[in-house]
Design an enzyme around this catalytic site. Structure first.
Site, PDB file in Angstrom:
ATOM      1  CB  ALA A  67      54.701  41.670   5.139  1.00 36.32           C
ATOM      2  N   GLY A 110      58.960  42.756   2.213  1.00 38.07           N
ATOM      3  CA  GLY A 110      57.995  42.588   1.119  1.00 38.07           C
ATOM      4  C   GLY A 110      58.013  43.767   0.153  1.00 38.07           C
ATOM      5  CD  GLU A 113      60.354  39.275  -0.096  1.00 37.73           C
ATOM      6  OE1 GLU A 113      59.453  39.709   0.645  1.00 37.73           O
ATOM      7  OE2 GLU A 113      60.851  38.147   0.059  1.00 37.73           O
ATOM      8  CD  GLU A 133      62.150  40.060   4.903  1.00 40.75           C
ATOM      9  OE1 GLU A 133      63.375  40.386   4.884  1.00 40.75           O
ATOM     10  OE2 GLU A 133      61.414  40.142   3.906  1.00 40.75           O
TER      11      GLU A 133
HETATM   12  C1  HXC Z   1      53.592  47.503  10.070  1.00 45.49           C
HETATM   13  C2  HXC Z   1      54.918  49.352   9.992  1.00 45.49           C
HETATM   14  C3  HXC Z   1      55.875  48.667   9.210  1.00 45.49           C
HETATM   15  C4  HXC Z   1      55.598  47.320   8.867  1.00 45.49           C
HETATM   16  C5  HXC Z   1      56.593  50.661   9.540  1.00 45.49           C
HETATM   17  N1  HXC Z   1      55.408  50.576  10.171  1.00 45.49           N
HETATM   18  N2  HXC Z   1      56.904  49.508   8.964  1.00 45.49           N
HETATM   19  N3  HXC Z   1      53.798  48.769  10.400  1.00 45.49           N
HETATM   20  N4  HXC Z   1      54.439  46.788   9.316  1.00 45.49           N
HETATM   21  N5  HXC Z   1      56.425  46.613   8.084  1.00 45.49           N
HETATM   22  C6  HXC Z   1      54.723  51.620  10.928  1.00 45.49           C
HETATM   23  C7  HXC Z   1      55.363  51.844  12.289  1.00 45.49           C
HETATM   24  O1  HXC Z   1      54.869  50.911  13.223  1.00 45.49           O
HETATM   25  C8  HXC Z   1      54.897  53.235  12.600  1.00 45.49           C
HETATM   26  O2  HXC Z   1      53.555  53.224  13.012  1.00 45.49           O
HETATM   27  C9  HXC Z   1      54.933  53.904  11.232  1.00 45.49           C
HETATM   28  O3  HXC Z   1      54.864  52.856  10.278  1.00 45.49           O
HETATM   29  C10 HXC Z   1      56.192  54.714  10.990  1.00 45.49           C
HETATM   30  O4  HXC Z   1      57.298  53.875  11.242  1.00 45.49           O
HETATM   31  P1  HXC Z   1      58.483  54.261  12.265  1.00 45.49           P
HETATM   32  O5  HXC Z   1      59.119  52.996  12.672  1.00 45.49           O
HETATM   33  O6  HXC Z   1      57.979  55.156  13.339  1.00 45.49           O
HETATM   34  O7  HXC Z   1      59.437  55.097  11.297  1.00 45.49           O
HETATM   35  P2  HXC Z   1      61.037  55.203  11.355  1.00 45.49           P
HETATM   36  O8  HXC Z   1      61.520  55.380  12.759  1.00 45.49           O
HETATM   37  O9  HXC Z   1      61.389  56.236  10.332  1.00 45.49           O
HETATM   38  O10 HXC Z   1      61.578  53.785  10.868  1.00 45.49           O
HETATM   39  C11 HXC Z   1      61.296  53.366   9.550  1.00 45.49           C
HETATM   40  C12 HXC Z   1      61.650  51.867   9.396  1.00 45.49           C
HETATM   41  C13 HXC Z   1      60.952  51.042  10.496  1.00 45.49           C
HETATM   42  C14 HXC Z   1      63.166  51.676   9.491  1.00 45.49           C
HETATM   43  C15 HXC Z   1      61.190  51.453   8.000  1.00 45.49           C
HETATM   44  O11 HXC Z   1      59.552  51.408  10.514  1.00 45.49           O
HETATM   45  C16 HXC Z   1      61.037  49.578  10.310  1.00 45.49           C
HETATM   46  O12 HXC Z   1      62.049  48.974  10.636  1.00 45.49           O
HETATM   47  N6  HXC Z   1      59.940  48.969   9.824  1.00 45.49           N
HETATM   48  C17 HXC Z   1      59.881  47.519   9.663  1.00 45.49           C
HETATM   49  C18 HXC Z   1      60.678  47.067   8.470  1.00 45.49           C
HETATM   50  C19 HXC Z   1      60.634  45.570   8.318  1.00 45.49           C
HETATM   51  O13 HXC Z   1      61.071  44.828   9.229  1.00 45.49           O
HETATM   52  N7  HXC Z   1      60.122  45.090   7.189  1.00 45.49           N
HETATM   53  C20 HXC Z   1      59.997  43.662   6.931  1.00 45.49           C
HETATM   54  C21 HXC Z   1      58.665  43.158   7.385  1.00 45.49           C
HETATM   55  S1  HXC Z   1      58.477  41.457   7.195  1.00 45.49           S
HETATM   56  P3  HXC Z   1      53.113  53.661  14.505  1.00 45.49           P
HETATM   57  O14 HXC Z   1      51.623  53.578  14.483  1.00 45.49           O
HETATM   58  O15 HXC Z   1      53.751  52.668  15.402  1.00 45.49           O
HETATM   59  O16 HXC Z   1      53.651  55.028  14.661  1.00 45.49           O
HETATM   60  C22 HXC Z   1      58.200  41.238   5.569  1.00 45.49           C
HETATM   61  C23 HXC Z   1      57.991  39.813   5.133  1.00 45.49           C
HETATM   62  C24 HXC Z   1      57.496  39.761   3.714  1.00 45.49           C
HETATM   63  O17 HXC Z   1      58.140  42.128   4.801  1.00 45.49           O
HETATM   64  C25 HXC Z   1      56.863  38.448   3.446  1.00 45.49           C
HETATM   65  C26 HXC Z   1      56.046  38.456   2.203  1.00 45.49           C
HETATM   66  C27 HXC Z   1      54.820  39.282   2.206  1.00 45.49           C
END
Ligand code: HXC
Length: 259
Positions: A67, A110, A113, A133
């Site tokens: 998400a 997400g 999921e 998460e």
């Molecule tokens: C918003 C995101 C994002 C996310 C990545 N980006 N994941 N933006 N929401 N979930 C953005 C980053 O901010 C960045 O933008 C760009 O995408 C590239 O990501 P990087 O982090 O620079 O890439 P990398 O170093 O290769 O790392 C990849 C990654 C990391 C390991 C996937 O991005 C990460 O940990 N992302 C979050 C994963 C996460 O926690 N997902 C769960 C979310 S909660 P900028 O502009 O900053 O360069 C969830 C709840 C679901 O999903 C509930 C139901 C809907």
């Protein structure tokens, strides 16, 4: 219909449609609009007789990294309740046609999921699945504690949900989360091939079978068996059943019309 965050090809192959998540810079982070677009596209494809199976994909680097954290970060519990984003997910879950996720790179939160909401998963060798998460102070909210646990079992699900660690495509396959792993250059073609194979079957039988398999998650055995039986009987009202069985007897390929 035109969309901002997805690309839709209603005939990527005969009777097969493709939805591609298209926010590459954000690793296909699932904002509310993107999820709404997936729901709208699926509704349209579900109503289209020229479509019998659907592939959902991202790009090589990411299926979806979860998400959109930036969109969610400032929200309160009441905001979340009012936004009611999961009604969109519930609507996606009601898609009658089979959906195959073609996953490469990150399928996190997400994103993981969403691919578990699909009916099958074809993964590239580079795919990584995770429910991270916990690292941002929350927990899965779109089925991660439920569908993942049913798919991979309690101890693996616990480890993924409580540590946030990702698993590789190989581990996901061994755990029963994905159907198939192929080299990265082939994952989409392979998913389309699988969708095409299913699209060659009777679409009504496919839909009833999908509905019946999903019922196994929602109910206890005896009720599920009754549900299955009713769908089985109902298929004898279709021309496809007559065609399928006649073709077997006549030693030819069936030509299913979806009637
Ligand atoms: C918003 C995101 C994002 C996310 C990545 N980006 N994941 N933006 N929401 N979930 C953005 C980053 O901010 C960045 O933008 C760009 O995408 C590239 O990501 P990087 O982090 O620079 O890439 P990398 O170093 O290769 O790392 C990849 C990654 C990391 C390991 C996937 O991005 C990460 O940990 N992302 C979050 C994963 C996460 O926690 N997902 C769960 C979310 S909660 P900028 O502009 O900053 O360069 C969830 C709840 C679901 O999903 C509930 C139901 C809907």
């Amino acid at each position: 219909m035109s969309y901002e965050f997805i690309l839709v090809d209603a005939q990527v192959a005969p009777f097969v449609a493709k939805i591609q998540l298209n926010r590459p810079k954000e690793l296909n982070a699932l904002n509310l609009q993107l999820m709404g677009e997936i729901r709208d596209a699926l509704l349209a494809l579900d109503a289209d007789d020229a479509v019998r199976a659907i592939v959902i994909t991202g790009n090589e680097r990411a299926f979806a990294a979860g998400a959109d954290i930036k969109q969610m970060a400032g929200r309160t519990a009441i905001d979340m309740l009012k936004i009611d984003q999961f009604s969109t997910w519930d609507s996606i879950r009601k898609t009658k046609k089979p959906i195959i996720a073609a996953v490469s790179g990150f399928a996190l939160g997400g994103g993981c999921e969403l691919c578990m909401l699909c009916d099958m998963i074809v993964a590239s060798e580079t795919a990584q699945f995770g429910q991270p998460e916990i690292n941002i102070g929350v927990m899965p909210g779109a089925g991660g504690t439920q569908r993942l646990t049913r798919a991979v079992g309690k101890v693996r699900a616990m480890e993924m949900v409580l540590t946030g660690k990702f698993i590789s495509a190989e581990e996901a396959k061994a755990a029963g989360l994905v159907n198939k792993i192929v080299p990265v250059e082939l994952y989409l073609d392979e998913a389309i091939k699988l969708a095409s194979e299913i699209a060659g079957k009777s679409p009504i039988a496919v839909q009833m079978a999908k509905e019946s398999v999903l019922k196994a998650f929602d109910t206890h055995l005896q009720e599920g068996l009754f549900f299955e039986r009713k769908n089985f009987y109902m298929l004898f009202a279709t021309e496809d059943q007559k065609e399928g069985m006649a073709a077997f007897v006549e030693k030819r390929k069936p030509d299913f019309k979806g009637q």
